[in-house]
Design a protein around this motif. Structure first.
Motif, mmCIF file in Angstrom:
data_model
loop_
_atom_site.group_PDB
_atom_site.id
_atom_site.type_symbol
_atom_site.label_atom_id
_atom_site.label_comp_id
_atom_site.label_asym_id
_atom_site.label_seq_id
_atom_site.Cartn_x
_atom_site.Cartn_y
_atom_site.Cartn_z
ATOM 1 N N ARG A 161 0.829 -1.213 0.000
ATOM 2 C CA ARG A 161 0.000 0.000 0.000
ATOM 3 C C ARG A 161 0.865 1.266 0.000
ATOM 4 O O ARG A 161 0.539 2.238 -0.673
ATOM 5 C CB ARG A 161 -0.923 -0.015 1.246
ATOM 6 C CG ARG A 161 -2.100 -0.962 1.086
ATOM 7 C CD ARG A 161 -3.130 -0.707 2.161
ATOM 8 N NE ARG A 161 -2.612 -0.965 3.488
ATOM 9 C CZ ARG A 161 -2.636 -2.144 4.089
ATOM 10 N NH1 ARG A 161 -3.184 -3.192 3.486
ATOM 11 N NH2 ARG A 161 -2.143 -2.285 5.306
ATOM 12 N N GLN A 162 1.979 1.245 0.732
ATOM 13 C CA GLN A 162 2.881 2.406 0.759
ATOM 14 C C GLN A 162 3.479 2.673 -0.618
ATOM 15 O O GLN A 162 3.553 3.828 -1.072
ATOM 16 C CB GLN A 162 4.005 2.185 1.788
ATOM 17 C CG GLN A 162 3.529 2.179 3.220
ATOM 18 C CD GLN A 162 3.050 3.537 3.675
ATOM 19 O OE1 GLN A 162 3.430 4.559 3.114
ATOM 20 N NE2 GLN A 162 2.178 3.532 4.680
ATOM 21 N N ARG A 163 3.932 1.562 -1.260
ATOM 22 C CA ARG A 163 4.495 1.755 -2.607
ATOM 23 C C ARG A 163 3.430 2.255 -3.577
ATOM 24 O O ARG A 163 3.724 3.074 -4.449
ATOM 25 C CB ARG A 163 5.085 0.436 -3.099
ATOM 26 C CG ARG A 163 6.435 0.128 -2.467
ATOM 27 C CD ARG A 163 7.186 -0.933 -3.258
ATOM 28 N NE ARG A 163 6.523 -2.215 -3.209
ATOM 29 C CZ ARG A 163 6.725 -3.138 -2.261
ATOM 30 N NH1 ARG A 163 7.576 -2.892 -1.276
ATOM 31 N NH2 ARG A 163 6.075 -4.292 -2.290
ATOM 32 N N GLN A 164 2.202 1.743 -3.419
ATOM 33 C CA GLN A 164 1.138 2.197 -4.309
ATOM 34 C C GLN A 164 0.862 3.682 -4.107
ATOM 35 O O GLN A 164 0.698 4.444 -5.062
ATOM 36 C CB GLN A 164 -0.143 1.387 -4.042
ATOM 37 C CG GLN A 164 -1.333 1.787 -4.905
ATOM 38 C CD GLN A 164 -1.096 1.533 -6.383
ATOM 39 O OE1 GLN A 164 -0.293 0.645 -6.739
ATOM 40 N NE2 GLN A 164 -1.760 2.323 -7.214
ATOM 41 N N ARG A 165 0.799 4.079 -2.808
ATOM 42 C CA ARG A 165 0.578 5.507 -2.543
ATOM 43 C C ARG A 165 1.721 6.368 -3.088
ATOM 44 O O ARG A 165 1.513 7.464 -3.600
ATOM 45 C CB ARG A 165 0.415 5.728 -1.017
ATOM 46 C CG ARG A 165 -0.951 5.283 -0.499
ATOM 47 C CD ARG A 165 -1.209 5.845 0.887
ATOM 48 N NE ARG A 165 -0.299 5.280 1.874
ATOM 49 C CZ ARG A 165 -0.557 4.182 2.577
ATOM 50 N NH1 ARG A 165 -1.700 3.523 2.391
ATOM 51 N NH2 ARG A 165 0.314 3.735 3.460
ATOM 52 N N GLN A 166 2.961 5.814 -3.013
ATOM 53 C CA GLN A 166 4.106 6.559 -3.542
ATOM 54 C C GLN A 166 4.006 6.706 -5.053
ATOM 55 O O GLN A 166 4.250 7.783 -5.605
ATOM 56 C CB GLN A 166 5.413 5.855 -3.169
ATOM 57 C CG GLN A 166 6.657 6.604 -3.620
ATOM 58 C CD GLN A 166 7.926 5.904 -3.187
ATOM 59 O OE1 GLN A 166 7.886 4.874 -2.479
ATOM 60 N NE2 GLN A 166 9.051 6.446 -3.599
ATOM 61 N N ARG A 167 3.610 5.553 -5.706
ATOM 62 C CA ARG A 167 3.445 5.638 -7.161
ATOM 63 C C ARG A 167 2.335 6.616 -7.534
ATOM 64 O O ARG A 167 2.446 7.382 -8.498
ATOM 65 C CB ARG A 167 3.133 4.252 -7.724
ATOM 66 C CG ARG A 167 4.347 3.333 -7.769
ATOM 67 C CD ARG A 167 4.081 2.117 -8.643
ATOM 68 N NE ARG A 167 3.008 1.289 -8.104
ATOM 69 C CZ ARG A 167 3.199 0.278 -7.258
ATOM 70 N NH1 ARG A 167 4.426 -0.026 -6.849
ATOM 71 N NH2 ARG A 167 2.174 -0.445 -6.843
ATOM 72 N N GLU A 168 1.253 6.595 -6.766
ATOM 73 C CA GLU A 168 0.168 7.527 -7.049
ATOM 74 C C GLU A 168 0.617 8.980 -6.842
ATOM 75 O O GLU A 168 0.259 9.877 -7.629
ATOM 76 C CB GLU A 168 -1.028 7.210 -6.154
ATOM 77 C CG GLU A 168 -1.707 5.884 -6.493
ATOM 78 C CD GLU A 168 -2.792 5.531 -5.503
ATOM 79 O OE1 GLU A 168 -2.899 6.254 -4.483
ATOM 80 O OE2 GLU A 168 -3.524 4.542 -5.734
ATOM 81 N N ARG A 186 0.736 11.805 -9.583
ATOM 82 C CA ARG A 186 0.084 13.109 -9.437
ATOM 83 C C ARG A 186 1.079 14.249 -9.670
ATOM 84 O O ARG A 186 0.740 15.258 -10.286
ATOM 85 C CB ARG A 186 -0.539 13.228 -8.028
ATOM 86 C CG ARG A 186 -1.797 12.393 -7.854
ATOM 87 C CD ARG A 186 -2.541 12.803 -6.598
ATOM 88 N NE ARG A 186 -1.730 12.600 -5.399
ATOM 89 C CZ ARG A 186 -1.707 11.449 -4.714
ATOM 90 N NH1 ARG A 186 -2.446 10.415 -5.098
ATOM 91 N NH2 ARG A 186 -0.961 11.344 -3.638
ATOM 92 N N GLU A 187 2.297 14.042 -9.171
ATOM 93 C CA GLU A 187 3.314 15.072 -9.387
ATOM 94 C C GLU A 187 3.630 15.237 -10.867
ATOM 95 O O GLU A 187 3.800 16.365 -11.357
ATOM 96 C CB GLU A 187 4.588 14.733 -8.599
ATOM 97 C CG GLU A 187 4.436 14.865 -7.098
ATOM 98 C CD GLU A 187 5.698 14.431 -6.370
ATOM 99 O OE1 GLU A 187 6.663 14.023 -7.060
ATOM 100 O OE2 GLU A 187 5.726 14.515 -5.139
#
Length: 684
Positions: free
Chosen positions: A17-24, A28-29
């Motif tokens: 989940r952390q990696r997914q949030r980082q990819r998201e 977004r950036e």
């Protein structure tokens, strides 16, 4: 085991989940950065479009302003033509006294030599007696040198003043003899005097012809003359100029033919009336009871095809009748034909002649004509013949040259083609048969014609001369200016003939002839040289009056400790708000031996010690006349690192007496001292 596995799975799931949030977040950036880039691109495109619109608007405004300027020039020209008589009536009457020269000589003006050298104050040297004695000797030596220079300068002035006084007495004696002859009604003196009266009027436009032949009948007290009138082409063909943005062109609106003919007839009538006015007004001797004027044009007779003097106006006016007219209020055509009973061609544009009155060769006395001699007088030559002579000169120099059609020449009198494969090309030639100095506007107009025609070069040929403003504008451009004296020399070298009968004065004629006084030139005709530059470095602007590469004397070096030359012809003055430094130069008053004026910029070591000219950029010299009207701008070289003094350029006297500007650029690392030493000034 099951509990531990669930724990590991939970950790792994949390990590995912952390990696997914980082990819998201990274996505977004990237999206945000992309959107920001697109926003900036759109903003850039909007700004570029805005600038493009502003540039197009500015370009259109410039073209429209140029069209308005040309229209205003046309309207001003027509106003000048229709106001010749009123302007002439406002001129003072010519008198014999106007020919006399005042029996006075300009006073002695020693300039800075009039001021003694101050001796040192002993009270300032209480504990330095040696320094006082040294400074006292130096001041005494300087004072002795000043007195020697003052004595030599006074002797030069007294010699000049004596020669001037003798010349004035001789001139006035000749005028007195002529006045006595006028009282006796001597025909030759009468014709000479009244011819001078006609030529003295300042109301005639420069390009008007001034050919006259005259004779005097002393028994009838009648002056009979033939006076040349301007041709039909003197009235502008165009009425206005409009800019058409759709085709990016200027288009002229033609002046109606009827209006043009009416203006021309009015001009002819005004000319005849003005001749009568000038003659009667100048008669302070009772020599004229009546005057016969036959106004003619020198053109091809439509009946024979041969060149002839075609009379278009004729009138005989008596003094009592003419004295009863109010010329400022009359209609020129009605006054000439009805008020004075004269004749005026109904169609002067078609050279429809009128019957002349009494002609000079019918008087029975000698006819005096302006001009004559073996070589043709360029001032009196027919305009078409003058253009043909200039075209022949170009052909004599190995070029192909043709005259343009006068009705639609677009400001081009002669087109020449130089066959040289390297320096040749198409040449646009304009000729100006002027008696006064050619204005800088004529040079600017020639440059615009050259650009518009896509020619390689433009040449302006005149019977008069050019001022510094004209040479300033032509500097660095494909333009050549040929003065009257240069033209005569070129004609002679190529087997052609021409002379300047009674050459006119020019505003920038060579100074220092026998008639030029060694006097202070702080007043009178002069030019202003305003200097400006970029950067903050403090500079001293200096001038050297030279012959060749040598200054005439130490006193002819104008700088902060010597603000003017002895005669005042070059003087440092406070600058205008747009400038940083300024010089006032009376070119006509420069010494006879001077053939160049060198302008110099040097770093002020007291204000900017250790500075150089690396910050000296965007420099220019603004040339103005005595009234402050700008004549042109002269670009000069930028400074270079390590150099502390720079030759900006020099005004150089041409063979005909005019002054031309030559760009400088030589720099000096050792400062102003090294520069002036090269020009012959010893630096202690």
């Amino acid at each position: 085991m099951s509990h531990r596995s669930n724990g590991l799975i939970g950790v792994w799931a949390e990590s995912q989940r952390q990696r997914q949030r980082q990819r998201e977040a990274e996505h977004r950036e990237r999206i945000q950065a992309q959107r920001e880039e697109e926003r900036l691109q759109r903003a850039h495109e909007r700004e570029a479009a805005r600038l493009d619109r502003e540039q197009r608007v500015a370009y259109r405004q410039r073209r429209e302003a140029e069209a308005r300027r040309r229209t205003e020039e046309i309207e001003a020209r027509v106003a000048e033509l229709t106001g010749i008589l009123v302007a002439g009536c406002g001129e003072p009457a010519f008198t014999a006294a106007a020919l006399r020269r005042p029996e006075e000589v300009e006073p002695f003006q020693p300039g800075h030599l009039a001021h003694p050298v101050f001796l040192p104050d002993p009270g300032q040297y209480r504990f330095a007696q040696g320094d006082y004695e040294r400074d006292l000797r130096a001041a005494q030596d300087a004072e002795a040198q000043r007195l020697r220079q003052l004595a030599a300068y006074r002797q030069q002035y007294e010699q000049w003043a004596a020669a001037q006084a003798a010349d004035i007495r001789r001139h006035n004696a000749e005028i007195e003899e002529m006045t006595d002859a006028l009282r006796r009604r001597d025909p030759e003196a009468v014709v000479a005097y009244f011819s001078a009266a006609l030529y003295a009027s300042a109301a005639w436009p420069e390009e008007f012809p001034h050919q006259v032949s005259a004779a005097y009948d002393p028994g009838a007290r009648q002056l009979v003359l033939a006076w040349e009138l301007p041709g039909y082409d003197i009235v502008p063909e165009a009425k206005a100029v409009r800019y058409l943005p759709s085709v990016d062109q200027e288009r002229e609106t033609a002046r109606p033919a009827a209006q043009r003919r009416a203006v021309h007839r009015d001009v002819l009538a005004q000319c005849v009336l003005l001749v009568l006015r000038d003659l009667f007004a100048a008669d302070g001797f009772g020599a004229l009871e009546s005057v016969v004027v036959n106004g003619f044009v020198d053109d091809h007779d439509p009946a024979t095809g041969h060149r002839a003097e075609i009379v278009l106006a004729s009138v005989t006016a008596t003094r009592p009748v003419f004295a009863g007219l109010r010329l400022e209020q009359v209609s020129a055509v009605d006054c000439l034909t009805d008020g004075l009973g004269g004749q005026l061609s109904a169609r002067p544009d078609q050279l429809a002649a009128v019957r002349p009155g009494r002609m000079p060769d019918e008087v029975g006395h000698g006819v005096v004509s302006h001009g004559g001699g073996d070589d043709p007088d360029l001032y009196e030559m027919d305009p078409v013949e003058f253009e043909a002579l200039v075209a022949e000169l170009f052909r004599a120099r190995g070029m192909r040259a043709v005259m343009t059609t006068r009705s639609n020449d677009g400001g081009v009198d002669v087109e020449a083609l130089d066959p040289d494969p390297i320096s040749g090309g198409r040449i646009i030639v304009q000729v100006k048969r002027y008696r006064k100095t050619v204005p800088p506007t004529a040079v600017r107009d020639l440059y615009g014609t050259v650009q518009g025609a896509g020619a390689n070069k433009g040449v302006l040929v005149t019977t008069s001369g050019f001022g510094p403003g004209s040479y300033a504008f032509a500097n660095g451009k494909p333009l050549t200016l040929v003065s009257g004296e240069e033209l005569v020399g070129l004609l002679g070298r190529h087997g052609l003939r021409g002379r300047l009968g009674g050459a006119p004065e020019r505003s920038a004629r060579a100074a220092g002839t026998a008639d030029a006084p060694p006097a202070d030139a702080a007043t009178g005709d002069h030019n202003m040289l305003g200097m400006s530059w970029g950067g903050t470095v403090a500079l001293d602007i200096c001038a050297l009056v030279c012959r060749g590469a040598r200054v005439l004397s130490d006193d002819h070096f104008v700088f902060y400790n010597n603000p003017a030359t002895p005669d005042g012809s070059v003087r440092a003055v406070p600058p205008a708000p747009a400038d940083k430094a300024a010089l006032r130069v009376a070119f006509d008053a420069l010494p006879p031996a001077a053939d160049r004026l060198v302008l110099v910029a040097a770093v002020d070591p007291d204000i900017n010690p250790g500075a150089d000219l690396s910050g000296f950029s965007d420099a220019r010299i603004r040339l103005s006349d005595a009234s402050g009207a700008e004549l042109g701008q002269l670009e000069v070289s930028d400074g270079r690192p390590g150099e502390t003094a720079l030759v900006l350029g020099s005004f150089r006297r041409r063979a005909n007496g005019d002054w031309d500007f030559v760009l400088g650029g030589q720099g000096y690392r050792e400062g102003l001292e090294a520069l002036v030493e090269e020009y012959g000034i010893e630096v202690a």
